[in-house]
Motif scaffolding. Structure first.
Motif, PDB file in Angstrom:
ATOM      1  N   VAL A   1      41.877   4.279   8.410  1.00 30.32           N
ATOM      2  CA  VAL A   1      41.838   5.181   7.252  1.00 30.32           C
ATOM      3  C   VAL A   1      40.466   5.133   6.581  1.00 30.32           C
ATOM      4  CG1 VAL A   1      42.819   5.653   4.980  1.00 30.32           C
ATOM      5  CG2 VAL A   1      44.325   5.026   6.877  1.00 30.32           C
ATOM      6  N   ALA A   2      39.910   3.934   6.463  1.00 29.92           N
ATOM      7  CA  ALA A   2      38.585   3.790   5.846  1.00 29.92           C
ATOM      8  C   ALA A   2      37.533   4.550   6.648  1.00 29.92           C
ATOM      9  CB  ALA A   2      38.208   2.317   5.743  1.00 29.92           C
ATOM     10  N   LEU A   3      37.641   4.519   7.962  1.00 30.03           N
ATOM     11  CA  LEU A   3      36.687   5.241   8.804  1.00 30.03           C
ATOM     12  C   LEU A   3      36.734   6.734   8.492  1.00 30.03           C
ATOM     13  CD1 LEU A   3      36.045   4.478  12.545  1.00 30.03           C
ATOM     14  CD2 LEU A   3      36.015   6.817  11.704  1.00 30.03           C
ATOM     15  N   ALA A   4      37.956   7.271   8.355  1.00 31.75           N
ATOM     16  CA  ALA A   4      38.085   8.695   8.046  1.00 31.75           C
ATOM     17  C   ALA A   4      37.502   9.011   6.668  1.00 31.75           C
ATOM     18  CB  ALA A   4      39.551   9.111   8.109  1.00 31.75           C
ATOM     19  N   GLN A   5      37.744   8.148   5.700  1.00 31.60           N
ATOM     20  CA  GLN A   5      37.237   8.404   4.351  1.00 31.60           C
ATOM     21  C   GLN A   5      35.708   8.318   4.293  1.00 31.60           C
ATOM     22  OE1 GLN A   5      39.247   9.680   2.219  1.00 31.60           O
ATOM     23  NE2 GLN A   5      41.003   9.285   3.565  1.00 31.60           N
TER      24      GLN A   5
ATOM     25  N   GLU B   1      27.679   9.881   2.315  1.00 33.39           N
ATOM     26  CA  GLU B   1      26.620  10.772   2.798  1.00 33.39           C
ATOM     27  C   GLU B   1      26.140  10.393   4.191  1.00 33.39           C
ATOM     28  OE1 GLU B   1      25.626  13.619   1.563  1.00 33.39           O
ATOM     29  OE2 GLU B   1      27.114  13.366  -0.022  1.00 33.39           O
ATOM     30  N   ILE B   2      25.977   9.105   4.440  1.00 33.01           N
ATOM     31  CA  ILE B   2      25.551   8.666   5.778  1.00 33.01           C
ATOM     32  C   ILE B   2      26.671   8.904   6.778  1.00 33.01           C
ATOM     33  CG2 ILE B   2      24.827   6.669   7.158  1.00 33.01           C
ATOM     34  CD1 ILE B   2      23.475   5.578   4.643  1.00 33.01           C
ATOM     35  N   GLY B   3      27.910   8.627   6.359  1.00 29.10           N
ATOM     36  CA  GLY B   3      29.047   8.868   7.239  1.00 29.10           C
ATOM     37  C   GLY B   3      29.198  10.337   7.576  1.00 29.10           C
ATOM     38  N   LYS B   4      28.950  11.206   6.582  1.00 33.80           N
ATOM     39  CA  LYS B   4      29.078  12.649   6.819  1.00 33.80           C
ATOM     40  C   LYS B   4      28.040  13.147   7.814  1.00 33.80           C
ATOM     41  CE  LYS B   4      29.230  13.978   2.402  1.00 33.80           C
ATOM     42  NZ  LYS B   4      29.375  14.888   1.228  1.00 33.80           N
TER      43      LYS B   4
ATOM     44  N   ARG C   1      28.860   4.390  14.585  1.00 31.61           N
ATOM     45  CA  ARG C   1      27.944   4.435  13.438  1.00 31.61           C
ATOM     46  C   ARG C   1      28.722   4.448  12.124  1.00 31.61           C
ATOM     47  NH1 ARG C   1      25.186   8.239  16.886  1.00 31.61           N
ATOM     48  NH2 ARG C   1      23.287   7.305  17.742  1.00 31.61           N
ATOM     49  N   ILE C   2      29.805   5.211  12.112  1.00 31.66           N
ATOM     50  CA  ILE C   2      30.627   5.259  10.899  1.00 31.66           C
ATOM     51  C   ILE C   2      31.302   3.902  10.671  1.00 31.66           C
ATOM     52  CG2 ILE C   2      32.585   6.390   9.769  1.00 31.66           C
ATOM     53  CD1 ILE C   2      31.878   8.898  11.477  1.00 31.66           C
ATOM     54  N   LEU C   3      31.728   3.253  11.746  1.00 33.09           N
ATOM     55  CA  LEU C   3      32.336   1.927  11.627  1.00 33.09           C
ATOM     56  C   LEU C   3      31.370   0.927  11.000  1.00 33.09           C
ATOM     57  CD1 LEU C   3      34.455   1.325  14.863  1.00 33.09           C
ATOM     58  CD2 LEU C   3      35.243   1.154  12.491  1.00 33.09           C
TER      59      LEU C   3
END
Length: 252
Positions: free
Chosen positions: A144-148, A154-157, A242-244
């Motif tokens: 769930v945290a990965l999706a959020q 901003e970096i995750g997006k 990268r998101i992880l």
């Protein structure tokens, strides 16, 4: 640096959202919910997320929004809501004062039990059943945290903007799994094993997953020795990884 708004989404949907899984997996959790009528608590974060949790018959369920709730907990900012999770903020209900006993007793006891599983002691982890449940709950929180992070940070997006549509599976071999559904660069986490997926990251055993989640081993090192298996579209896996990396900062 972490973004407080993103952290609020993680804390609401990832941490408090894991209460429903805790009640499914741990009999002690269900026994704390003795209310005979459904009771819904709404969490309304100004400039951030809003969701409700309904408690009933030893179980609970989270839904978006808090328009229909028995108890409403408003927070003036994401920072103040995050303070609820780290224990530095005491919320004051704007609705539902008659249910303050439930908040102070059942809800607090339930969140304390969740903390025990998500922040386990070395002694607790010696129990195999506890170890497995703790790791399962952590997998759900991480998914769930990965999706959020993909949707809010901003970096995750940026990584999400380079991720093609489809599903990515994160799973523990022979155990639980989550499905990351990506559509138009928006991520949703489903706490189930997908029937179809374009890429997968598999932890070969529960010990490896637990060590990775707790930061005691490195993902690349685990991959090098065959403790983590990756299959499917490499560009999906690259961006998810990268998101992880960002998730680890938020959950540290």
């Amino acid at each position: 640096m972490i973004d407080q708004k993103t952290l609020a989404y993680i804390n609401l949907y990832g941490i408090l959202g894991a209460l429903e899984n805790l009640c499914e997996l741990v009999p002690e959790a269900g026994e704390l919910l003795t209310n005979k009528k459904p009771l819904t608590i709404g969490f309304d974060v100004k400039g951030g997320p809003a969701a409700s949790i309904t408690f009933y018959n030893g179980r609970c369920k989270m839904t978006d929004g808090c328009g229909k709730c028995d108890v409403k907990l408003p927070f003036g900012s994401p920072e103040k809501f995050n303070g609820l999770i780290d224990g530095t903020t005491t919320p004051i209900p704007s609705k539902g004062y008659l249910h303050i006993g439930f908040l102070l007793k059942s809800f607090t006891a339930l969140t304390d039990l969740l903390s025990k599983y998500l922040q386990p002691s070395e002694e607790d982890l010696k129990d195999p059943d506890f170890f497995n449940i703790s790791t399962t709950l952590t997998l759900y929180v991480v998914g769930v945290a990965l999706a959020q992070v993909a949707n809010q940070d901003e970096i995750g997006k940026f990584s999400a903007s380079n991720t093609p549509d489809g599903s990515v599976m994160l799973d523990i071999k022979g155990g639980p799994a989550v499905e990351l559904v990506i559509k138009n660069h928006h991520f949703i986490c489903l706490k189930k094993r997908p029937e179809k997926y374009r890429a997968s990251m598999t932890f070969v055993d529960v010990e490896t997953a637990n060590a990775l989640f707790n930061g005691t081993i490195n993902a690349l090192a685990a991959l090098g020795v065959g403790k983590v298996e990756m299959h499917g579209m490499s560009n999906m896996l690259d961006n998810v990884n990268r998101i992880l990396d960002r998730v680890s900062l938020y959950l540290a």
